[in-house]
Design an enzyme around this catalytic site. Structure first.
Site, PDB file in Angstrom:
ATOM      1  CE  LYS A  13     -48.721  19.528 -83.010  1.00  0.00           C
ATOM      2  NZ  LYS A  13     -47.661  19.814 -82.671  1.00  0.00           N
ATOM      3  NE  ARG A  88     -47.429  18.171 -77.345  1.00  0.00           N
ATOM      4  CZ  ARG A  88     -47.877  19.395 -78.011  1.00  0.00           C
ATOM      5  NH1 ARG A  88     -49.477  18.776 -78.113  1.00  0.00           N
ATOM      6  NH2 ARG A  88     -47.651  20.376 -78.637  1.00  0.00           N
ATOM      7  NE  ARG A 127     -46.194  29.728 -82.893  1.00  0.00           N
ATOM      8  CZ  ARG A 127     -46.391  28.307 -82.874  1.00  0.00           C
ATOM      9  NH1 ARG A 127     -47.982  28.238 -83.389  1.00  0.00           N
ATOM     10  NH2 ARG A 127     -45.765  27.728 -82.084  1.00  0.00           N
ATOM     11  NE  ARG A 133     -47.472  28.985 -78.676  1.00  0.00           N
ATOM     12  CZ  ARG A 133     -46.978  27.605 -78.972  1.00  0.00           C
ATOM     13  NH1 ARG A 133     -48.458  27.565 -80.184  1.00  0.00           N
ATOM     14  NH2 ARG A 133     -47.230  26.687 -79.146  1.00  0.00           N
ATOM     15  NE  ARG A 144     -42.569  24.183 -78.157  1.00  0.00           N
ATOM     16  CZ  ARG A 144     -43.187  25.185 -78.753  1.00  0.00           C
ATOM     17  NH1 ARG A 144     -42.102  26.142 -78.549  1.00  0.00           N
ATOM     18  NH2 ARG A 144     -44.057  25.711 -79.859  1.00  0.00           N
TER      19      ARG A 144
HETATM   20  P1  B4P Z   1     -48.404  24.384 -85.791  1.00  0.00           P
HETATM   21  O1  B4P Z   1     -47.561  23.005 -85.854  1.00  0.00           O
HETATM   22  O2  B4P Z   1     -49.473  24.551 -85.669  1.00  0.00           O
HETATM   23  O3  B4P Z   1     -48.215  24.277 -84.317  1.00  0.00           O
HETATM   24  P2  B4P Z   1     -48.642  24.509 -82.900  1.00  0.00           P
HETATM   25  O4  B4P Z   1     -49.238  23.456 -82.966  1.00  0.00           O
HETATM   26  O5  B4P Z   1     -47.929  25.684 -82.011  1.00  0.00           O
HETATM   27  O6  B4P Z   1     -47.510  23.046 -82.258  1.00  0.00           O
HETATM   28  P3  B4P Z   1     -47.039  22.786 -81.062  1.00  0.00           P
HETATM   29  O7  B4P Z   1     -46.332  21.447 -81.013  1.00  0.00           O
HETATM   30  O8  B4P Z   1     -45.341  23.904 -80.866  1.00  0.00           O
HETATM   31  O9  B4P Z   1     -47.792  24.223 -79.740  1.00  0.00           O
HETATM   32  P4  B4P Z   1     -49.338  23.280 -78.793  1.00  0.00           P
HETATM   33  O10 B4P Z   1     -49.793  24.493 -79.124  1.00  0.00           O
HETATM   34  O11 B4P Z   1     -49.427  21.847 -79.584  1.00  0.00           O
HETATM   35  O12 B4P Z   1     -47.684  26.110 -86.372  1.00  0.00           O
HETATM   36  C1  B4P Z   1     -46.104  26.230 -85.976  1.00  0.00           C
HETATM   37  C2  B4P Z   1     -46.574  27.131 -87.009  1.00  0.00           C
HETATM   38  O13 B4P Z   1     -45.871  27.331 -88.803  1.00  0.00           O
HETATM   39  C3  B4P Z   1     -47.528  28.555 -87.330  1.00  0.00           C
HETATM   40  O14 B4P Z   1     -47.161  29.867 -86.829  1.00  0.00           O
HETATM   41  C4  B4P Z   1     -47.768  28.086 -88.436  1.00  0.00           C
HETATM   42  O15 B4P Z   1     -48.214  29.633 -89.608  1.00  0.00           O
HETATM   43  C5  B4P Z   1     -46.549  28.053 -89.887  1.00  0.00           C
HETATM   44  N1  B4P Z   1     -46.914  26.530 -90.602  1.00  0.00           N
HETATM   45  C6  B4P Z   1     -48.143  25.733 -90.253  1.00  0.00           C
HETATM   46  N2  B4P Z   1     -47.750  25.402 -91.509  1.00  0.00           N
HETATM   47  C7  B4P Z   1     -47.504  25.571 -92.709  1.00  0.00           C
HETATM   48  C8  B4P Z   1     -46.324  26.058 -94.113  1.00  0.00           C
HETATM   49  N3  B4P Z   1     -46.935  24.993 -94.903  1.00  0.00           N
HETATM   50  N4  B4P Z   1     -45.793  26.606 -94.039  1.00  0.00           N
HETATM   51  C9  B4P Z   1     -45.156  28.094 -93.943  1.00  0.00           C
HETATM   52  N5  B4P Z   1     -45.369  28.332 -92.187  1.00  0.00           N
HETATM   53  C10 B4P Z   1     -46.351  27.477 -91.736  1.00  0.00           C
HETATM   54  O16 B4P Z   1     -48.360  23.150 -77.512  1.00  0.00           O
HETATM   55  C11 B4P Z   1     -48.058  23.994 -76.603  1.00  0.00           C
HETATM   56  C12 B4P Z   1     -47.337  23.191 -75.533  1.00  0.00           C
HETATM   57  O17 B4P Z   1     -48.281  22.875 -75.042  1.00  0.00           O
HETATM   58  C13 B4P Z   1     -47.168  21.760 -75.666  1.00  0.00           C
HETATM   59  O18 B4P Z   1     -45.240  22.203 -75.955  1.00  0.00           O
HETATM   60  C14 B4P Z   1     -46.923  21.082 -74.193  1.00  0.00           C
HETATM   61  O19 B4P Z   1     -46.623  22.146 -72.528  1.00  0.00           O
HETATM   62  C15 B4P Z   1     -48.646  21.529 -73.669  1.00  0.00           C
HETATM   63  N6  B4P Z   1     -49.200  20.442 -74.899  1.00  0.00           N
HETATM   64  C16 B4P Z   1     -50.060  20.961 -75.747  1.00  0.00           C
HETATM   65  N7  B4P Z   1     -50.833  19.506 -75.414  1.00  0.00           N
HETATM   66  C17 B4P Z   1     -50.138  18.759 -74.332  1.00  0.00           C
HETATM   67  C18 B4P Z   1     -50.947  17.236 -74.469  1.00  0.00           C
HETATM   68  N8  B4P Z   1     -51.210  16.028 -75.165  1.00  0.00           N
HETATM   69  N9  B4P Z   1     -50.188  16.605 -73.535  1.00  0.00           N
HETATM   70  C19 B4P Z   1     -48.906  17.624 -72.530  1.00  0.00           C
HETATM   71  N10 B4P Z   1     -48.523  18.762 -73.045  1.00  0.00           N
HETATM   72  C20 B4P Z   1     -49.153  18.686 -74.047  1.00  0.00           C
END
Ligand code: B4P
Length: 187
Positions: A13, A88, A127, A133, A144
């Site tokens: 994402k 979410r 990662r 992280r 998650r």
């Molecule tokens: P991403 O999918 O970008 O991971 P993310 O955004 O960090 O997902 P997540 O859902 O865990 O975290 P968020 O910050 O939204 O990519 C992950 C990895 O994959 C990266 O290292 C990237 O380099 C690699 N990658 C991507 N594409 C690739 C490919 N094609 N090939 C190989 N590698 C690849 O949320 C974190 C926390 O915040 C949540 O758990 C929750 O506690 C809170 N939160 C955030 N939004 C919220 C909401 N709306 N409501 C409630 N809580 C919320």
């Protein structure tokens, strides 16, 4: 244009959202990034959010909805926004619909990144090794993924009813996925 990127943790994402927002010329808002910045800065929001995030749980809806309302009501949110990691839960999606309706706007596209579970875990552990992280450990990752299936996956049906879901295969090369995503939101 209001675009959401939906997908499990690790689905890309953040990675894809940044590229797509730049191409569409709209700001990218990641609730995860905003929350991590608040934790880093030790703000009241960060202090409230940290415990939930470290355990792999969602931060409560009222906190997140307040945060998003502020952004959408600001100058920056006026001409459209790309949101990754939001909404979410169904209550978050209902709240954003109400906020946008008051501006005579609506969600235009919800891009759903589809990635195998094994690959999700592999990316997040990769990662963890690179960035350290605090929620990228196996226990939190499993939690998650559970939370995604229980609380976020129902959004697919919610947005399918509005006819705005664009399913995008999220496996493989980052540039190839970006091309598919661009085609999906241009359709
Ligand atoms: P991403 O999918 O970008 O991971 P993310 O955004 O960090 O997902 P997540 O859902 O865990 O975290 P968020 O910050 O939204 O990519 C992950 C990895 O994959 C990266 O290292 C990237 O380099 C690699 N990658 C991507 N594409 C690739 C490919 N094609 N090939 C190989 N590698 C690849 O949320 C974190 C926390 O915040 C949540 O758990 C929750 O506690 C809170 N939160 C955030 N939004 C919220 C909401 N709306 N409501 C409630 N809580 C919320």
């Amino acid at each position: 244009m209001y675009v959401m990127i939906l997908g499990a943790p690790g689905s890309g994402k953040g990675t894809q959202g940044k590229l797509l927002a730049a191409q569409l010329g709209i700001p990218q808002i990641s609730t995860g990034d905003l929350l991590r910045a608040a934790v880093r800065d030790g703000t009241p929001l960060g202090k409230q959010a940290k415990g939930y995030m470290d355990q792999g749980l969602l931060v409560p809806d009222d906190i997140i909805i307040g945060l998003i309302r502020e952004i959408l009501d600001s100058e920056a949110g006026r001409g459209g926004v790309l949101m990754d990691g939001f909404p979410r839960t169904v209550p978050q999606a209902e709240a954003v619909d109400r906020i946008l309706a008051a501006k005579h706007a609506r969600v235009d596209h919800v891009a759903l990144l589809e990635v195998d579970e094994q690959e999700l875990v592999r990316r997040l552990l990769d990662r963890a090794a690179k960035e350290g992280r605090s929620d990228d450990n196996l226990q939190s990752i499993r939690q998650r993924l559970r939370v995604f299936h229980e609380q976020t996956a129902p959004l697919i049906a919610f947005y399918d009813q509005q006819g705005v879901v664009r399913r995008v295969p999220g496996m493989g090369d980052i540039d190839a996925i970006q091309q598919r995503l661009r085609k999906a939101v241009a359709a």
